[in-house]
Design an enzyme around this catalytic site. Structure first.
Site, mmCIF file in Angstrom:
data_model
loop_
_atom_site.group_PDB
_atom_site.id
_atom_site.type_symbol
_atom_site.label_atom_id
_atom_site.label_comp_id
_atom_site.label_asym_id
_atom_site.label_seq_id
_atom_site.Cartn_x
_atom_site.Cartn_y
_atom_site.Cartn_z
ATOM 1 N N HIS A 104 0.711 -1.347 0.054
ATOM 2 C CA HIS A 104 -0.123 0.039 -0.016
ATOM 3 C C HIS A 104 1.035 1.368 0.190
ATOM 4 O O HIS A 104 1.970 1.231 0.673
ATOM 5 C CB HIS A 104 -0.922 -0.051 1.051
ATOM 6 C CG HIS A 104 -0.286 -0.112 2.474
ATOM 7 N ND1 HIS A 104 0.214 -1.350 3.072
ATOM 8 C CD2 HIS A 104 -0.131 0.765 3.562
ATOM 9 C CE1 HIS A 104 0.651 -1.172 4.175
ATOM 10 N NE2 HIS A 104 0.482 0.111 4.495
ATOM 11 N N CYS A 118 -6.077 7.067 9.897
ATOM 12 C CA CYS A 118 -5.531 5.690 9.774
ATOM 13 C C CYS A 118 -5.855 5.178 11.027
ATOM 14 O O CYS A 118 -5.027 5.665 12.242
ATOM 15 C CB CYS A 118 -4.088 5.729 9.240
ATOM 16 S SG CYS A 118 -3.564 4.044 9.357
HETATM 17 MN MN MN Z 1 1.255 0.891 6.548
#
Ligand code: MN
Length: 154
Positions: A104, A118
């Site tokens: 990612h 996040c």
């Molecule tokens: Mn990560």
């Protein structure tokens, strides 16, 4: 440790009252560009952390993978992400789930700041970076290759 009742006001410039603006990572440990980190919640009784990362135009997070998962909500602007072998345009309020061991990376590809929330385990394994051969394998996909060069198709 007891969880404290607390409200942190959202401030100009995508900051929160009393939350420190930190470097994304330690310099030199991994490639990244023009990205900052704010830890919004980190409470031992909750077992996870909520962070806000923001890239300036042209900035990017590290291309990495690890055992722990991420729950990501795009919070500011638009950009692109690489998720596994797929490149996607993403925008405010889109949700991205990053499973274990999945490559990612987030990139501010639209000439504007690009930020995301996040959520992550408080205790987690260290990110792994792609080896030369893994990078070569990723780049076999032309869309991924363009993304890694900062020039996604759409
Ligand atoms: Mn990560």
């Amino acid at each position: 440790m007891e969880t404290l009742a607390r409200i942190r006001t959202f401030l100009q410039g995508f900051r929160w009252q009393g939350v420190e603006l930190m470097p994304y990572k330690e310099e030199g440990v991994a490639p990244f560009k023009a990205i900052s980190r704010q830890v919004l919640f980190a409470d031992p009784s909750l077992g996870c952390e909520l962070r806000y990362f923001e890239m300036a135009a042209g900035g990017y997070s590290t291309l990495e993978r690890h055992e722990h998962v991420h729950a990501v909500m795009i919070f500011r602007g638009r950009g692109h992400c690489l998720l596994g072998h797929e490149v996607r345009a993403v925008a405010e309020r889109d949700l991205v789930t990053v499973p274990a061991l999945t490559w990612h990376q987030f990139r501010a590809t639209r000439g504007e700041p690009f930020g995301f929330l996040c959520m992550v385990n408080a205790l987690r394994d260290k990110p792994m970076l792609p080896s030369a051969s893994e990078l070569e394998e990723l780049r076999r996909n032309p869309a991924v290759s363009r993304f890694l060069d900062g020039k996604p198709a759409d």
